[in-house]
Write a protein that holds these residues in place. Structure first.
Motif, mmCIF file in Angstrom:
data_model
loop_
_atom_site.group_PDB
_atom_site.id
_atom_site.type_symbol
_atom_site.label_atom_id
_atom_site.label_comp_id
_atom_site.label_asym_id
_atom_site.label_seq_id
_atom_site.Cartn_x
_atom_site.Cartn_y
_atom_site.Cartn_z
ATOM 1 N N VAL A 1 48.326 10.000 68.319
ATOM 2 C CA VAL A 1 47.776 8.653 68.104
ATOM 3 C C VAL A 1 48.152 7.748 69.274
ATOM 4 O O VAL A 1 47.327 6.977 69.788
ATOM 5 C CB VAL A 1 48.283 8.059 66.782
ATOM 6 N N LEU A 2 49.404 7.839 69.715
ATOM 7 C CA LEU A 2 49.863 7.037 70.852
ATOM 8 C C LEU A 2 49.130 7.429 72.124
ATOM 9 O O LEU A 2 48.782 6.561 72.936
ATOM 10 C CB LEU A 2 51.368 7.200 71.021
ATOM 11 N N ARG B 1 46.089 8.538 72.401
ATOM 12 C CA ARG B 1 44.744 7.936 72.359
ATOM 13 C C ARG B 1 44.818 6.432 72.602
ATOM 14 O O ARG B 1 43.970 5.854 73.306
ATOM 15 C CB ARG B 1 44.082 8.229 71.009
ATOM 16 N N ALA B 2 45.832 5.786 72.014
ATOM 17 C CA ALA B 2 46.000 4.346 72.232
ATOM 18 C C ALA B 2 46.273 4.052 73.701
ATOM 19 O O ALA B 2 45.754 3.070 74.268
ATOM 20 C CB ALA B 2 47.138 3.813 71.361
ATOM 21 N N ASP C 1 44.645 4.302 66.239
ATOM 22 C CA ASP C 1 44.969 4.131 67.659
ATOM 23 C C ASP C 1 44.454 2.805 68.204
ATOM 24 O O ASP C 1 45.050 2.234 69.123
ATOM 25 C CB ASP C 1 44.431 5.307 68.476
ATOM 26 N N ALA D 1 46.919 0.242 70.010
ATOM 27 C CA ALA D 1 46.681 -0.222 71.381
ATOM 28 C C ALA D 1 46.693 -1.749 71.440
ATOM 29 O O ALA D 1 47.290 -2.340 72.358
ATOM 30 C CB ALA D 1 45.348 0.325 71.886
#
Length: 419
Positions: free
Chosen positions: A229-230, A232-233, A331, A335
């Motif tokens: 997830v991080l 993608r963010a 994400d 972000a």
């Protein structure tokens, strides 16, 4: 018991436990108590401690077969969670206690993977970061290959509940666990107490020398801690902030990372303060988290935190005060929250400073030991107040700290997990 000599404590545990075992022992020792560490895990392990060589005997084979029958291809992961393993570890804990030169004043046990003997030989106190009921309530996470948490079965449930009900007192890392003990297991409210946990990283002097663009992740389990997830963010962030950096610490193997990300692998705890000093923001979008000591480490180094609103994390990160909380797996929201901190240096400084103050006030292992001390003291001779009062946990947990234990409904030594 000689008040000046402190308590004789047998700390029955299950090994390293993310550094908790070592730090609890050290903190209790610093308060004048004599602590013997007893690792109850071993009888059903298929590898020898230290050498990691294969170890096969009747108990090991029987337990692996039971684990396979119960958990299928996840048998190796859940090998400690059969009723056979529970009883084997309980007997081993009792043998370790019996082998001590003298009976301790009290047993302190980490978790409820076993009982401190069958039956327990003396009064015991538990230190818990989770309950099985809470673990079973976790949703499946198909994005990282996690299904619904398995049910260990009624035999395990009876054993777990018996350990809780037989304890003189129970200290929990979080209010969430305290509530589960009372709601799900029928433990009397006066016997459950939030003692919290402590930062494993606590520099005496905080250094901040970041570039305003660095995001730090610290966690060994990349997928479970929300690493994808991080990633993608971070890709989203780099579209408008090409100088942004992501530093990943912890995973033993290099994960799939976008441009601008750096993987450092394992880093000793002694070196973490330097990495926190160079971080503008700490991001750990974990999908499951019984507690979250990594957040305390970041806060201890005055780094603003971005976490997820799951399990005990909201008890650690005060949203809009010491950091920001986002939904798990989102994400875009992650972000946006990271960019908000990167775009507002004053906000990051304020959150970091407040986080450091919160750790200093309530979240060190010395605080935990002081609270545990109140639960461990023999009921006939409670410890007198020391020069400094026991710090109170902040925010949601503040009204859940109870200073004195209340007697259980039956003598602990008379209670053993049912077959």
């Amino acid at each position: 018991m000689d008040r000046d000599a402190g308590l004789s404590i047998a700390y029955v545990n299950y090994g390293f436990q993310s550094g908790v075992t070592e730090r609890v022992i050290r903190a209790l020792g610093s308060r004048g108590h004599r602590v013997a560490s007893l690792d109850a895990v071993g009888p059903v392990e298929h590898r020898r401690k230290g050498s990691r060589r294969l170890r096969i005997d009747g108990q090991v084979l029987y337990n692996l077969a039971a684990a396979f029958a119960k958990f299928g291809r996840q048998a190796a992961h859940y090998r400690w969670n059969t009723t056979f393993a529970f009883d084997a570890h309980s007997r081993h804990a009792g043998e370790l206690l019996a082998a001590l030169p003298a009976q301790p004043d009290v047993v302190l046990q980490a978790g409820a993977l076993f009982a401190p003997g069958l039956p327990p030989p003396c009064r015991y106190v538990l230190l818990l970061d989770n309950t099985r009921q809470l673990a079973m309530e976790r949703p499946p996470e198909p994005s990282v290959g996690l299904g619904a948490p398995p049910d260990y079965g009624p035999g395990w449930r009876r054993r777990e509940e018996a350990v809780y009900r037989g304890a003189w007192s129970i200290g929990t890392f979080s209010g969430r666990v305290r509530r589960s003990l009372e709601r799900d297991y029928g433990v009397a409210p006066g016997r459950t107490h939030v003692v919290g946990a402590g930062a494993n990283v606590l520099p005496e002097v905080v250094e901040r020398c970041h570039d305003g663009e660095t995001i730090l992740f610290v966690g060994t389990r990349w997928e479970l801690k929300g690493g994808p997830v991080l990633a993608r963010a971070f890709e989203r962030i780099r579209r408008t902030r090409p100088r942004a950096r992501l530093v990943v610490i912890g995973p033993s193997r290099r994960p799939a990372l976008p441009d601008g990300a750096e993987w450092l692998g394992y880093v000793p705890a002694s070196e973490l303060p330097a990495h926190f000093a160079r971080a503008t923001v700490f991001a750990l979008p974990t999908l499951r988290e019984a507690f979250g000591i990594a957040f305390l480490d970041a806060m201890a180094c005055a780094v603003p935190c971005i976490g997820t609103a799951v399990e005990a994390v909201p008890e650690i990160i005060e949203h809009e005060r010491t950091g920001l909380l986002v939904p798990p797996g989102d994400d875009a929201a992650l972000a946006a929250s990271i960019e908000r901190v990167l775009d507002d240096p004053a906000l990051g400084r304020r959150m970091g400073d407040l986080g450091r103050l919160q750790v200093e006030a309530s979240y060190t292992w010395e605080h935990v030991a002081a609270r545990l001390e109140r639960l461990l003291a023999p009921p006939a001779l409670p410890l007198l107040p020391r020069e400094t009062s026991v710090p109170v946990l902040p925010a949601a947990a503040a009204n859940e700290v109870v200073q004195q234990p209340v007697a259980p409904s039956a003598p602990a030594a008379a209670i053993a997990p049912p077959r």
